[in-house]
Design a protein around this motif. Structure first.
Motif, PDB file in Angstrom:
ATOM      1  N   UNK A 114      10.969  -6.819 -14.517  1.00 53.53           N
ATOM      2  CA  UNK A 114      12.015  -5.621 -14.813  1.00 53.53           C
ATOM      3  C   UNK A 114      11.409  -4.459 -14.288  1.00 53.53           C
ATOM      4  N   UNK A 115      12.342  -3.680 -13.610  1.00 53.31           N
ATOM      5  CA  UNK A 115      11.781  -2.141 -13.045  1.00 53.31           C
ATOM      6  C   UNK A 115      11.970  -1.410 -14.257  1.00 53.31           C
ATOM      7  N   UNK A 116      10.983  -0.564 -14.499  1.00 53.56           N
ATOM      8  CA  UNK A 116      10.953   0.257 -15.749  1.00 53.56           C
ATOM      9  C   UNK A 116      10.985   1.774 -15.060  1.00 53.56           C
ATOM     10  N   UNK A 117      12.070   2.260 -15.620  1.00 58.35           N
ATOM     11  CA  UNK A 117      12.094   3.798 -15.076  1.00 58.35           C
ATOM     12  C   UNK A 117      12.157   4.606 -16.389  1.00 58.35           C
ATOM     13  N   UNK A 118      11.323   5.889 -16.500  1.00 58.06           N
ATOM     14  CA  UNK A 118      10.835   6.545 -14.994  1.00 58.06           C
ATOM     15  C   UNK A 118       9.685   5.560 -14.613  1.00 58.06           C
ATOM     16  N   UNK A 119       9.257   5.566 -13.096  1.00 55.83           N
ATOM     17  CA  UNK A 119       8.462   4.689 -12.668  1.00 55.83           C
ATOM     18  C   UNK A 119       7.145   5.552 -13.121  1.00 55.83           C
ATOM     19  N   UNK A 120       5.855   4.905 -12.746  1.00 54.97           N
ATOM     20  CA  UNK A 120       4.546   5.702 -13.255  1.00 54.97           C
ATOM     21  C   UNK A 120       4.257   6.602 -12.249  1.00 54.97           C
ATOM     22  N   UNK A 121       4.758   6.575 -11.138  1.00 54.14           N
ATOM     23  CA  UNK A 121       4.285   7.381  -9.984  1.00 54.14           C
ATOM     24  C   UNK A 121       4.056   9.117 -10.416  1.00 54.14           C
ATOM     25  N   UNK A 122       5.009   9.479 -11.337  1.00 57.08           N
ATOM     26  CA  UNK A 122       4.966  10.818 -11.611  1.00 57.08           C
ATOM     27  C   UNK A 122       3.543  11.020 -12.201  1.00 57.08           C
ATOM     28  N   UNK A 147       0.922  -1.260  -0.052  1.00 59.93           N
ATOM     29  CA  UNK A 147      -0.028   0.119  -0.074  1.00 59.93           C
ATOM     30  C   UNK A 147       0.901   1.315   0.078  1.00 59.93           C
ATOM     31  N   UNK A 148       2.164   1.137  -0.061  1.00 60.25           N
ATOM     32  CA  UNK A 148       3.193   2.327   0.119  1.00 60.25           C
ATOM     33  C   UNK A 148       3.893   2.715  -1.043  1.00 60.25           C
ATOM     34  N   UNK A 149       3.462   3.951  -1.466  1.00 57.95           N
ATOM     35  CA  UNK A 149       4.311   4.315  -2.730  1.00 57.95           C
ATOM     36  C   UNK A 149       5.638   4.615  -2.617  1.00 57.95           C
ATOM     37  N   UNK A 150       6.123   5.012  -1.216  1.00 54.18           N
ATOM     38  CA  UNK A 150       7.635   5.165  -1.015  1.00 54.18           C
ATOM     39  C   UNK A 150       8.243   3.850  -0.807  1.00 54.18           C
ATOM     40  N   UNK A 151       7.417   2.844  -0.156  1.00 53.08           N
ATOM     41  CA  UNK A 151       8.043   1.367   0.004  1.00 53.08           C
ATOM     42  C   UNK A 151       8.401   1.093  -1.439  1.00 53.08           C
ATOM     43  N   UNK A 152       7.381   0.801  -2.107  1.00 52.28           N
ATOM     44  CA  UNK A 152       7.401   0.428  -3.594  1.00 52.28           C
ATOM     45  C   UNK A 152       8.538   0.896  -4.372  1.00 52.28           C
ATOM     46  N   UNK A 153       8.721   2.269  -4.226  1.00 57.08           N
ATOM     47  CA  UNK A 153       9.575   3.020  -5.120  1.00 57.08           C
ATOM     48  C   UNK A 153      11.063   2.485  -4.821  1.00 57.08           C
ATOM     49  N   UNK A 154      11.257   2.469  -3.131  1.00 59.00           N
ATOM     50  CA  UNK A 154      12.635   2.000  -2.769  1.00 59.00           C
ATOM     51  C   UNK A 154      12.918   0.576  -3.252  1.00 59.00           C
ATOM     52  N   UNK A 155      11.884  -0.435  -3.382  1.00 64.34           N
ATOM     53  CA  UNK A 155      12.085  -1.586  -3.903  1.00 64.34           C
ATOM     54  C   UNK A 155      12.448  -1.466  -5.277  1.00 64.34           C
ATOM     55  N   UNK A 156      11.461  -0.713  -5.897  1.00 65.16           N
ATOM     56  CA  UNK A 156      11.877  -0.748  -7.428  1.00 65.16           C
ATOM     57  C   UNK A 156      13.276  -0.059  -7.709  1.00 65.16           C
ATOM     58  N   UNK A 204       2.641  -2.530  -7.830  1.00 68.79           N
ATOM     59  CA  UNK A 204       3.713  -3.089  -8.342  1.00 68.79           C
ATOM     60  C   UNK A 204       3.786  -2.652  -9.676  1.00 68.79           C
ATOM     61  N   UNK A 205       2.684  -2.729 -10.452  1.00 67.19           N
ATOM     62  CA  UNK A 205       2.604  -1.993 -11.822  1.00 67.19           C
ATOM     63  C   UNK A 205       3.298  -0.883 -12.055  1.00 67.19           C
ATOM     64  N   UNK A 206       3.330   0.088 -11.032  1.00 62.82           N
ATOM     65  CA  UNK A 206       4.024   1.455 -11.143  1.00 62.82           C
ATOM     66  C   UNK A 206       5.495   1.393 -11.253  1.00 62.82           C
ATOM     67  N   UNK A 207       5.885   0.344 -10.752  1.00 62.02           N
ATOM     68  CA  UNK A 207       7.416   0.247 -10.844  1.00 62.02           C
ATOM     69  C   UNK A 207       7.882  -0.734 -12.083  1.00 62.02           C
ATOM     70  N   UNK A 208       6.893  -1.664 -12.260  1.00 62.26           N
ATOM     71  CA  UNK A 208       7.245  -2.856 -13.069  1.00 62.26           C
ATOM     72  C   UNK A 208       6.674  -2.803 -14.185  1.00 62.26           C
ATOM     73  N   UNK A 209       5.364  -2.022 -14.569  1.00 57.77           N
ATOM     74  CA  UNK A 209       4.688  -2.099 -15.581  1.00 57.77           C
ATOM     75  C   UNK A 209       4.259  -0.776 -16.073  1.00 57.77           C
ATOM     76  N   UNK A 210       5.428   0.298 -15.671  1.00 55.32           N
ATOM     77  CA  UNK A 210       5.203   1.649 -16.022  1.00 55.32           C
ATOM     78  C   UNK A 210       5.067   1.876 -17.763  1.00 55.32           C
ATOM     79  N   UNK A 211       5.510   1.007 -18.490  1.00 55.58           N
ATOM     80  CA  UNK A 211       5.304   1.217 -19.909  1.00 55.58           C
ATOM     81  C   UNK A 211       4.015   0.617 -20.256  1.00 55.58           C
ATOM     82  N   UNK A 212       3.358  -0.174 -19.501  1.00 53.95           N
ATOM     83  CA  UNK A 212       2.187  -0.917 -19.839  1.00 53.95           C
ATOM     84  C   UNK A 212       0.906   0.259 -19.403  1.00 53.95           C
ATOM     85  N   UNK A 213       1.390   0.684 -18.504  1.00 53.51           N
ATOM     86  CA  UNK A 213       0.318   1.899 -17.896  1.00 53.51           C
ATOM     87  C   UNK A 213       0.344   3.035 -18.927  1.00 53.51           C
ATOM     88  N   UNK A 214       1.562   3.458 -19.388  1.00 56.11           N
ATOM     89  CA  UNK A 214       1.678   4.589 -20.410  1.00 56.11           C
ATOM     90  C   UNK A 214       0.974   4.139 -21.635  1.00 56.11           C
TER      91      UNK A 214
END
Ligand code: SF4
Ligand code: SF4
Length: 440
Positions: free
Chosen positions: A170-178, A125-134, A201-211
């Motif tokens: 695969x961690x996809x940067x930039x993450x989708x959080x922005x 549930x935490x954006x910060x936690x997932x961002x650090x893991x990502x 998890x999709x925000x770090x691992x599936x940023x391209x899918x979300x875009x």
């Protein structure tokens, strides 16, 4: 409206499976061949009928034994049996309730409690936690360490941990959080206003899918709002039997999407199934039950939404032979089978080839491939044999978890096929058109 985790509840469903649901099973066995674990093991107790029989025994006073727990743990909760059952047995509800019952009786040790707290309370549930893991995952992959370890064969030394590494996203940067909290205008005339739930998890691992999802929706006349207050849908919590925690997340998402929207869109079939059941999850909740009903009425899988509107046909060719793997939570959980196929067949240049047993689970099933890695890999190997038979170079599916599992399958048991979500293939078609003719 303030979100509280201690809201008054009028009526609460008991933890174990309901007897009325168990009684619907007439023991006909028509579900057996739809069950991946029964197909692999041929054991009655690892079939839907066998598991229902065992739940019944427990509901009628039998002790919970380690065998019972093992047979339940081995279930993928894929709900293939639910689709095959002519008697309408709500197997998904049964397994969820049986697991919640086990969870309620469990007395986990300190280490298990800490692991659970970190994953389910602090990470998902935490954006910060997932961002650090990502960021840590990205560093491991981008530094070349992953490539080195995989090539050296050293990962085999780590045993089970090494097996699990093959499934790492695969961690996809930039993450989708922005993009969270922002609104993206429709391209061309605005026909709809939709909210997009981007996952956890999709925000770090599936940023391209979300875009890609946002782009495809915009190309189809949608103004896309990405609500800032959204959080994890709670599906993984529910699958693990953490029903109360899932309720807290459901309340936050219902509030986050309370605006004027034509639809609430998800691109993850697993999340969609859970989002569409928020009304059941929050049933009896004085403050949220009605909001949950309104929310449920608006939730749409992205393929369901796009197949239900007049699709923008200004697509460039995607010259590829493709096959489609049904995501269990889309086909069995939400009964959506034709929408993704209809969209793929609308793409010029794409040759569609159906694989045998496309709606049998690939072994992903949330975190099943991590918890029950051996069975998940056995199932995946058979799935890949069916995929290889189609000679398709592209495997398309509709759920991030299935993408990871099938990508591992393509690498371990396949021919290196590319794996993509339906909207990513549509996105490619729209971009190919834009390259040649500009936007339309
Ligand atoms: S949910 Fe899937 S694995 Fe579990 S009993 Fe049903 S078909 Fe078998
Ligand atoms: S779950 Fe349905 S299909 Fe399976 S044995 Fe029971 S009634 Fe028959």
């Amino acid at each position: 409206m303030a979100v509280s985790s201690s809201l008054p509840v009028i009526r609460e469903r008991r933890t174990g499976p309901e007897q009325a649901d168990l009684d619907k099973c007439v023991h006909c066995g028509l579900c057996l061949n739809a069950c991946p674990t029964y197909r692999e093991l041929g054991l009655e107790m690892d079939s839907p009928r066998g598991r229902i029989y065992q739940m019944n025994q427990v509901a009628n006073g039998d002790a919970i034994t380690p065998e019972y727990i093992r047979h339940l743990d081995l279930c993928l909760a894929c709900r293939g049996c639910e689709s095959a059952c002519p008697s309408g047995v709500p197997y998904g509800r049964l397994i969820e309730a049986a697991r919640a019952e086990l969870k309620a009786r469990e007395k986990p040790g300190w280490r298990a409690r800490q692991t659970q707290r970190i994953i389910f309370d602090q990470l998902l549930p935490s954006r910060t936690g997932l961002q650090l893991a990502g960021a840590a995952l990205y560093a491991y992959q981008a530094s070349g360490l992953q490539r080195l370890l995989r090539a050296s064969g050293l990962l085999t030394v780590f045993g089970k941990l090494g097996d699990l590494e093959a499934l790492a996203p695969n961690a996809e940067v930039p993450f989708f959080y922005s993009r969270i909290g922002k609104t993206f205008l429709a391209m061309g005339e605005r026909r709809y206003r939709v909210a997009f739930l981007a996952g956890c998890i999709a925000n770090i691992a599936f940023a391209r899918l979300n875009d890609a999802t946002v782009h495809v929706l915009r190309r189809n006349g949608c103004e896309v709002v990405i609500p800032g207050a959204q959080t994890c849908c709670g599906a993984l919590h529910l699958h693990t039997g953490l029903r109360e925690k899932a309720k807290g997340l459901a309340r936050r998402n219902v509030e986050a999407c309370a605006g004027e929207f034509d639809a609430v869109i998800t691109n993850a079939a697993g999340c969609g199934s859970t989002l569409k059941e928020y009304d059941e999850l929050l049933e009896g909740d004085r403050e949220y039950s009605e909001q949950a009903l309104r929310f449920k009425a608006k939730v749409k899988d992205v393929t369901e939404f796009l197949a239900g509107i007049e699709l923008n046909r200004s697509m460039g060719p995607v010259e590829v032979v493709a096959t489609y793997q049904d995501s269990c939570h889309l086909a069995h959980g939400q009964k959506i089978r034709t929408a993704p196929r209809k969209l793929l067949k609308a793409i010029p240049g794409l040759i569609f080839r159906e694989m045998p047993l496309a709606d049998v689970c690939c072994g992903s099933a949330g975190i099943y491939n991590i918890l029950q890695n051996e069975m998940a890999m056995q199932i995946l190997q058979h799935k890949m044999a069916n995929i290889n038979g189609t000679k398709a170079a592209l495997i398309v599916t509709a759920n991030p978890g299935c993408i990871l599992q099938l990508a591992a399958g393509a690498r371990l048991f396949g021919t290196g096929q590319r794996v993509a979500h339906v909207v990513q293939v549509l996105d490619e078609a729209y971009r190919n058109y834009e390259t040649n003719f500009g936007r339309a």
